[in-house]
Design an enzyme around this catalytic site. Sequence first.
Site, PDB file in Angstrom:
ATOM      1  N   GLY A   1      -1.119 -12.317  -6.211  1.00  0.00           N
ATOM      2  CA  GLY A   1      -1.251 -11.609  -4.952  1.00  0.00           C
ATOM      3  C   GLY A   1      -2.680 -11.200  -4.658  1.00  0.00           C
ATOM      4  CG  HIS A   2      -5.151  -7.976  -1.802  1.00  0.00           C
ATOM      5  ND1 HIS A   2      -5.845  -8.752  -0.899  1.00  0.00           N
ATOM      6  CD2 HIS A   2      -5.817  -6.789  -1.858  1.00  0.00           C
ATOM      7  CE1 HIS A   2      -6.888  -8.073  -0.435  1.00  0.00           C
ATOM      8  NE2 HIS A   2      -6.887  -6.886  -1.003  1.00  0.00           N
ATOM      9  CG  PHE A   3      -5.470  -5.705  -6.192  1.00  0.00           C
ATOM     10  CD1 PHE A   3      -6.821  -5.394  -6.202  1.00  0.00           C
ATOM     11  CD2 PHE A   3      -4.651  -5.067  -5.266  1.00  0.00           C
ATOM     12  CE1 PHE A   3      -7.349  -4.456  -5.322  1.00  0.00           C
ATOM     13  CE2 PHE A   3      -5.171  -4.129  -4.382  1.00  0.00           C
ATOM     14  CZ  PHE A   3      -6.525  -3.821  -4.407  1.00  0.00           C
TER      15      PHE A   3
ATOM     16  CG  ASP B   1      -4.229 -11.491  -0.211  1.00  0.00           C
ATOM     17  OD1 ASP B   1      -3.631 -10.568   0.391  1.00  0.00           O
ATOM     18  OD2 ASP B   1      -5.425 -11.435  -0.502  1.00  0.00           O
TER      19      ASP B   1
END
Length: 311
Positions: free
Chosen positions: A290-292, A264
Site C-alpha cells: 500500500g501507501h507505506f 496505494d
Amino acid sequence: MTPSLFTSGALLFFSSALPVLAAGATDHQVTYNTVEIGEVSLFYREAGPKSAPTLLLLHGFPSSSHMFRNLIPELAETYHVIAPDYPGFGQSSAPDAEGYDYDFATLAATIIEFTETLELSNYTLFMQDFGGPVGFRMALANPDRVDGIIIQNATIHAQGWNPDIVSQFAPFWGNRTVETEAPLRGFFAPETTRWQYTQGATLAERINPDAWVHDQAGLDRPGNHDIQLEYLWNYQDNVAQYPEWQSYLAEHQPDTLIVWGRNDPFFLTDGVSAIQELVPAADVHLFDAGHFALETHVAEISAAIHDFMSR
C-alpha cells in the site's frame, strides 16, 4: 576457592575488546539529533559513515522520520543516511499555524538550509508522499547537488491521483470554508491513519501497529490539525508545479529508482507510467503493498536501493 571473573587477565581482555566493539558500531549506529533552522528546531536521524554517499530520506503525511526506522539500519553500513522531521511533524518544533508559513515552498527552503547547515554538498533524494513536493523543489533549486532520486508513492502527475481522493480536495481548494474543510479534517482521525497503513497491504501481519499509533500521537497534539490543514490547503500549489517537475526529469534525466506500493489508495500506478515516459531508463519495482510500502517490504526496497546506489 572459585577464581574471580575479574582477574587481571579478564580485565585486560575486556578493556581491550570493548573499545574495539564500540568503534566498530559507531558508523552505522543511528543517532538522534536536533538543529536550529531559522525559527524552528528540526529533529533528524542520522547513521552511516559521513564519507560515504548521502541518502536524504524525505517522509510523507502523517508520518515523520519514524517511517524510516527499519530502512536506515539496512542502508547505514554502506551509506550516510539522514532523515529529518518536517516542522509540525515528529520531534521537530511546531510553531502556531497563525504565525508560521506551513507551505511547501517554505518547507523545501527549510530542508535546503538544513542540508547546508549539515554541509551536505550532494545527496540522493528518497521521496515518499509529501517528500515528493519537497524533494522536487530541492532538485529544481540545486540540480547539481542531486546524485539521484528514489520515488516511493509520490506522484507528480494529475493522472497519478485516485479520483476519489481528488473529489475530497477539489471543493476545499476551490472555496475554503468550514464545510469544505470537513472532509479534509477526516484525514486526522485515528481510523483514517490506520487505514492509510493497512489499505492495500497484502502482508498486513508485517505492519507494526506502533507506526499508526506514533503518527496519531503527533496528529493529536494541540494545534496540529490546524498545521496539517495548512499543508493540505497549500498542496494545490504542488499540483500547479507538476509541469516544472516533469520538465526537470525530462531535461536532466537523473538516475531514477521507483519503488512503489501498487495498491496505494492515494497514488495510482498511472503516475509511475508517466514518470517512466519522462525517464525511460528509470529502474522500476512495483510491490504488492500500500501507501507505506516500507512497512511490509523494507527488505525488498532496501535491496533495490543497494543495487541502484552501487550502479
